[in-house]
Design an enzyme around this catalytic site. Structure first.
Site, PDB file in Angstrom:
ATOM      1  CG  ASN A  31      -0.291  -0.105   2.497  1.00 50.71           C
ATOM      2  OD1 ASN A  31       0.737   0.551   2.721  1.00 50.71           O
ATOM      3  ND2 ASN A  31      -0.816  -0.913   3.407  1.00 50.71           N
ATOM      4  CG  ASP A  41       2.387  -5.476   2.394  1.00 51.74           C
ATOM      5  OD1 ASP A  41       3.505  -5.765   2.849  1.00 51.74           O
ATOM      6  OD2 ASP A  41       1.975  -4.315   2.301  1.00 51.74           O
TER       7      ASP A  41
HETATM    8  P1  ADP Z   1      -4.096  -5.977  -3.115  1.00 52.27           P
HETATM    9  O1  ADP Z   1      -4.256  -5.088  -1.911  1.00 52.27           O
HETATM   10  O2  ADP Z   1      -3.123  -5.407  -4.144  1.00 52.27           O
HETATM   11  O3  ADP Z   1      -5.393  -6.402  -3.701  1.00 52.27           O
HETATM   12  P2  ADP Z   1      -3.769  -8.548  -1.722  1.00 52.27           P
HETATM   13  O4  ADP Z   1      -2.569  -9.004  -0.980  1.00 52.27           O
HETATM   14  O5  ADP Z   1      -5.022  -8.321  -0.950  1.00 52.27           O
HETATM   15  O6  ADP Z   1      -3.302  -7.251  -2.548  1.00 52.27           O
HETATM   16  O7  ADP Z   1      -4.084  -9.599  -2.866  1.00 52.27           O
HETATM   17  C1  ADP Z   1      -3.402  -9.682  -4.096  1.00 52.27           C
HETATM   18  C2  ADP Z   1      -3.428 -11.112  -4.581  1.00 52.27           C
HETATM   19  O8  ADP Z   1      -2.398 -11.848  -3.914  1.00 52.27           O
HETATM   20  C3  ADP Z   1      -4.730 -11.868  -4.306  1.00 52.27           C
HETATM   21  O9  ADP Z   1      -5.111 -12.527  -5.504  1.00 52.27           O
HETATM   22  C4  ADP Z   1      -4.334 -12.884  -3.231  1.00 52.27           C
HETATM   23  O10 ADP Z   1      -5.073 -14.089  -3.350  1.00 52.27           O
HETATM   24  C5  ADP Z   1      -2.896 -13.124  -3.569  1.00 52.27           C
HETATM   25  N1  ADP Z   1      -2.042 -13.664  -2.502  1.00 52.27           N
HETATM   26  C6  ADP Z   1      -2.179 -13.580  -1.163  1.00 52.27           C
HETATM   27  N2  ADP Z   1      -1.182 -14.205  -0.530  1.00 52.27           N
HETATM   28  C7  ADP Z   1      -0.346 -14.685  -1.512  1.00 52.27           C
HETATM   29  C8  ADP Z   1       0.877 -15.438  -1.521  1.00 52.27           C
HETATM   30  N3  ADP Z   1       1.473 -15.804  -0.383  1.00 52.27           N
HETATM   31  N4  ADP Z   1       1.418 -15.749  -2.722  1.00 52.27           N
HETATM   32  C9  ADP Z   1       0.850 -15.373  -3.877  1.00 52.27           C
HETATM   33  N5  ADP Z   1      -0.305 -14.666  -3.938  1.00 52.27           N
HETATM   34  C10 ADP Z   1      -0.891 -14.336  -2.772  1.00 52.27           C
END
Ligand code: ADP
Length: 186
Positions: A31, A41
């Site tokens: 963010n 994150d």
């Molecule tokens: P944003 O705030 O940019 O939407 P998020 O972290 O909420 O970011 O989600 C972005 C994508 O990352 C989602 O599709 C989520 O399912 C995916 N995600 C979450 N954890 C992991 C991980 N450990 N490895 C790969 N993708 C992940």
């Protein structure tokens, strides 16, 4: 796994966890504060340890569509590239696509500036930021394809999208099939 050869680079799709990738850099969907959050994150900071956050604190945040780089801490990846995708419902569909493409382009530019040859991306903005997966996938893939086409000499040899869950993987695989002639499915 799906894979396509583009000029000097390979573009891959895998289902999995970005924190365990063996690429030289992994991209974080951060963010604007760069001070940590949930989703991917949180997972990256948990796996990479406190050194990443300590370095993030010195960076003064990150604009949406831009990217900044830190150490990978305890991760196998040497670097984490922190980028900020758009909050889908806040900016409108067109601006969201521009900002999502920019987040990918800037991440690759920062990678190339640091001599990185392999980069893994999550599906930026598709979690808490609400970008529908089927819409985000072609925008993310096209941005990477365009960058690799235009910057063959930048040294990037591998871009891997690491998708969490079958549905995310399939959305990217469908989009890739539409964008390139013959992705290899395995
Ligand atoms: P944003 O705030 O940019 O939407 P998020 O972290 O909420 O970011 O989600 C972005 C994508 O990352 C989602 O599709 C989520 O399912 C995916 N995600 C979450 N954890 C992991 C991980 N450990 N490895 C790969 N993708 C992940």
């Amino acid at each position: 796994m799906a894979k396509v050869q583009l000029k000097a680079a390979v573009l891959e799709l895998v289902e999995g966890d970005i924190t365990v990738q063996d690429t030289e850099a992994i991209v974080n969907a951060a963010n604007n504060s760069l001070l940590g959050g949930g989703g991917v994150d949180g997972a990256i900071h948990r796996a990479g340890g406190p050194e990443i956050l300590a370095e993030c604190r010195t960076l003064g945040g990150c604009a949406t569509g831009d990217a900044k780089i830190t150490t990978g801490g305890w991760l196998q990846a040497r670097y984490v590239i922190h980028t900020v995708g758009p909050i889908y419902w806040q900016v409108g569909v067109r601006r969201a696509a521009e900002l999502l493409a920019s987040a990918h382009r800037r991440s690759l530019e920062v990678a190339a500036e640091h001599g990185v040859q392999s980069v893994a991306f999550p599906a930026i903005s598709t979690g808490a930021y609400g970008y529908p997966m089927d819409q985000a996938a072609p925008v993310a893939l096209q941005a990477v394809i365009d960058y690799l086409d235009a910057h063959e000499a930048a040294g990037i040899r591998l871009v891997r999208f690491v998708l969490r869950g079958r549905q995310a993987y399939e959305a990217f695989a469908r989009a890739l099939s539409r964008l390139v002639e013959a992705p290899v499915q395995a």
